[in-house]
Design an enzyme around this catalytic site. Sequence first.
Site, PDB file in Angstrom:
ATOM      1  NE  ARG A 153      -3.927  -1.372   2.208  1.00  0.00           N
ATOM      2  CZ  ARG A 153      -5.130  -1.441   1.646  1.00  0.00           C
ATOM      3  NH1 ARG A 153      -5.691  -0.381   1.108  1.00  0.00           N
ATOM      4  NH2 ARG A 153      -5.766  -2.592   1.609  1.00  0.00           N
ATOM      5  CG  MET A 161     -14.234   2.221  -4.678  1.00  0.00           C
ATOM      6  SD  MET A 161     -15.070   3.126  -3.352  1.00  0.00           S
ATOM      7  CE  MET A 161     -15.622   1.772  -2.326  1.00  0.00           C
ATOM      8  CG  LEU A 190      -6.038   6.791   0.816  1.00  0.00           C
ATOM      9  CD1 LEU A 190      -6.647   8.186   0.737  1.00  0.00           C
ATOM     10  CD2 LEU A 190      -4.930   6.641  -0.225  1.00  0.00           C
ATOM     11  CG  HIS A 237     -19.867   7.699   3.383  1.00  0.00           C
ATOM     12  ND1 HIS A 237     -19.254   6.507   3.055  1.00  0.00           N
ATOM     13  CD2 HIS A 237     -20.923   7.386   4.179  1.00  0.00           C
ATOM     14  CE1 HIS A 237     -19.910   5.515   3.620  1.00  0.00           C
ATOM     15  NE2 HIS A 237     -20.917   6.014   4.309  1.00  0.00           N
ATOM     16  CD  GLU A 267      -4.218   5.380  10.777  1.00  0.00           C
ATOM     17  OE1 GLU A 267      -3.704   6.330  11.396  1.00  0.00           O
ATOM     18  OE2 GLU A 267      -3.686   4.268  10.665  1.00  0.00           O
ATOM     19  CB  VAL A 318     -12.651   3.677   6.778  1.00  0.00           C
ATOM     20  CG1 VAL A 318     -13.596   3.752   5.594  1.00  0.00           C
ATOM     21  CG2 VAL A 318     -11.292   3.165   6.313  1.00  0.00           C
TER      22      VAL A 318
HETATM   23  N1  LIG Z   1      -7.766   6.203   5.807  1.00  0.00           N
HETATM   24  C1  LIG Z   1      -8.846   6.405   5.039  1.00  0.00           C
HETATM   25  N2  LIG Z   1      -8.805   6.022   3.743  1.00  0.00           N
HETATM   26  C2  LIG Z   1      -9.921   6.179   2.955  1.00  0.00           C
HETATM   27  C3  LIG Z   1      -9.883   5.749   1.613  1.00  0.00           C
HETATM   28  C4  LIG Z   1     -11.005   5.851   0.813  1.00  0.00           C
HETATM   29  C5  LIG Z   1     -12.177   6.404   1.329  1.00  0.00           C
HETATM   30  C6  LIG Z   1     -13.380   6.442   0.450  1.00  0.00           C
HETATM   31  N3  LIG Z   1     -14.369   5.462   0.919  1.00  0.00           N
HETATM   32  C7  LIG Z   1     -14.065   4.123   1.082  1.00  0.00           C
HETATM   33  C8  LIG Z   1     -14.584   3.447   2.189  1.00  0.00           C
HETATM   34  C9  LIG Z   1     -14.334   2.100   2.394  1.00  0.00           C
HETATM   35  C10 LIG Z   1     -13.544   1.404   1.495  1.00  0.00           C
HETATM   36  C11 LIG Z   1     -13.288  -0.067   1.715  1.00  0.00           C
HETATM   37  O1  LIG Z   1     -13.393  -0.593   2.811  1.00  0.00           O
HETATM   38  N4  LIG Z   1     -12.970  -0.786   0.587  1.00  0.00           N
HETATM   39  C12 LIG Z   1     -12.744  -2.187   0.660  1.00  0.00           C
HETATM   40  C13 LIG Z   1     -11.285  -2.429   0.935  1.00  0.00           C
HETATM   41  C14 LIG Z   1     -10.450  -1.925  -0.240  1.00  0.00           C
HETATM   42  C15 LIG Z   1      -8.972  -1.898   0.124  1.00  0.00           C
HETATM   43  O2  LIG Z   1      -8.433  -2.993   0.455  1.00  0.00           O
HETATM   44  O3  LIG Z   1      -8.426  -0.763   0.169  1.00  0.00           O
HETATM   45  C16 LIG Z   1     -13.009   2.052   0.368  1.00  0.00           C
HETATM   46  C17 LIG Z   1     -13.258   3.424   0.166  1.00  0.00           C
HETATM   47  C18 LIG Z   1     -12.232   6.868   2.644  1.00  0.00           C
HETATM   48  C19 LIG Z   1     -11.097   6.747   3.474  1.00  0.00           C
HETATM   49  C20 LIG Z   1     -11.084   7.169   4.864  1.00  0.00           C
HETATM   50  O4  LIG Z   1     -12.087   7.717   5.401  1.00  0.00           O
HETATM   51  N5  LIG Z   1      -9.954   6.978   5.588  1.00  0.00           N
HETATM   52  N1  LIG Z   2     -17.766   7.383  -2.520  1.00  0.00           N
HETATM   53  C1  LIG Z   2     -18.975   7.085  -3.221  1.00  0.00           C
HETATM   54  O1  LIG Z   2     -18.679   6.483  -4.459  1.00  0.00           O
HETATM   55  C2  LIG Z   2     -19.613   6.948  -5.430  1.00  0.00           C
HETATM   56  C3  LIG Z   2     -18.839   7.460  -6.608  1.00  0.00           C
HETATM   57  O2  LIG Z   2     -19.712   7.676  -7.660  1.00  0.00           O
HETATM   58  P1  LIG Z   2     -19.164   8.423  -8.973  1.00  0.00           P
HETATM   59  O3  LIG Z   2     -18.747   9.804  -8.579  1.00  0.00           O
HETATM   60  O4  LIG Z   2     -18.000   7.602  -9.496  1.00  0.00           O
HETATM   61  O5  LIG Z   2     -20.358   8.417  -9.911  1.00  0.00           O
HETATM   62  C4  LIG Z   2     -20.445   8.046  -4.802  1.00  0.00           C
HETATM   63  O6  LIG Z   2     -21.745   7.607  -4.516  1.00  0.00           O
HETATM   64  C5  LIG Z   2     -19.715   8.339  -3.524  1.00  0.00           C
HETATM   65  O7  LIG Z   2     -20.562   8.637  -2.444  1.00  0.00           O
END
Ligand SMILES: Nc1nc2ccc(CNc3ccc(C(=O)NCCCC(=O)O)cc3)cc2c(=O)[nH]1
Ligand SMILES: N[C@@H]1O[C@H](COP(=O)(O)O)[C@@H](O)[C@H]1O
Length: 203
Positions: free
Chosen positions: A64, A89, A92, A108, A141, A143
């Site tokens: 990562r 997706m 981070l 979100h 950090e 999520v």
């Molecule tokens: N540390 C931190 N990083 C993020 C990265 C993306 C998103 C977008 N929303 C996300 C929220 C959840 C996921 C998630 O659990 N995906 C499945 C596992 C994928 C993987 O292995 O990476 C991905 C994007 C939000 C965050 C956040 O709030 N904090």
């Molecule tokens: N994080 C979530 O992922 C989706 C992205 O949609 P798009 O902007 O690619 O159409 C959105 O619904 C957002 O809330």
Amino acid sequence: TKVAILISGTGTNLQALIDHTRCGLSRGEIVLVLSNKEGVEGITRAEKAGIYTKVIPHQKFESRESFECAVTRELRSAGTDLICLAGFMRVLTGGFVSEWSGRLVNVHPSLLPMFKGIGAQRQALQAGVTLSGCTVHFVAEEVDGGAIITQESVPVLPDDTEDSLTQRIKTAEHKAYPRALEMLARGEVVLGEDGRCINSTII
Ligand SMILES: Nc1nc2ccc(CNc3ccc(C(=O)NCCCC(=O)O)cc3)cc2c(=O)[nH]1
Ligand SMILES: N[C@@H]1O[C@H](COP(=O)(O)O)[C@@H](O)[C@H]1O
């Protein structure tokens, strides 16, 4: 404010931000669109808008951290002031989040702190709530646990499916994200030392 948008897919939020920053009054300028997945519609949208794009496939990296190092190199060479996650997706690491703390935001599809994580729309339907929406928040950090910047609500209708609710929430996102971008670009909201959002519009 130089803005980088990180995506993994369709990019309708990206499109909303492109359209908004081109309306003339915006303080934001999109300088980079970066995807961790090849061949997604969001990249096509950026190319059509004449915005520099970069694809960095995360699966080509050992860790990562090494993936994020490549991302940070692109962000810095573009002179990024603000990073907007828009359907990005990949979770981070704490290192990346702290390096960009206060300049890293996400949208979100629920009214946080309700329904964190994947499948927020399905969680809302299963919970039987009659109100949902979207949240633009600073990325922490934890999520979906970062400080809230702005929210937009939508009704949940009795015959809603995951798709119909997702579409309604997306129209709310396309209003909330540009609003949040302007608040951030104008310095109206900042991330405080304690991790809370400071909104100077009420001072
Ligand atoms: N540390 C931190 N990083 C993020 C990265 C993306 C998103 C977008 N929303 C996300 C929220 C959840 C996921 C998630 O659990 N995906 C499945 C596992 C994928 C993987 O292995 O990476 C991905 C994007 C939000 C965050 C956040 O709030 N904090
Ligand atoms: N994080 C979530 O992922 C989706 C992205 O949609 P798009 O902007 O690619 O159409 C959105 O619904 C957002 O809330």
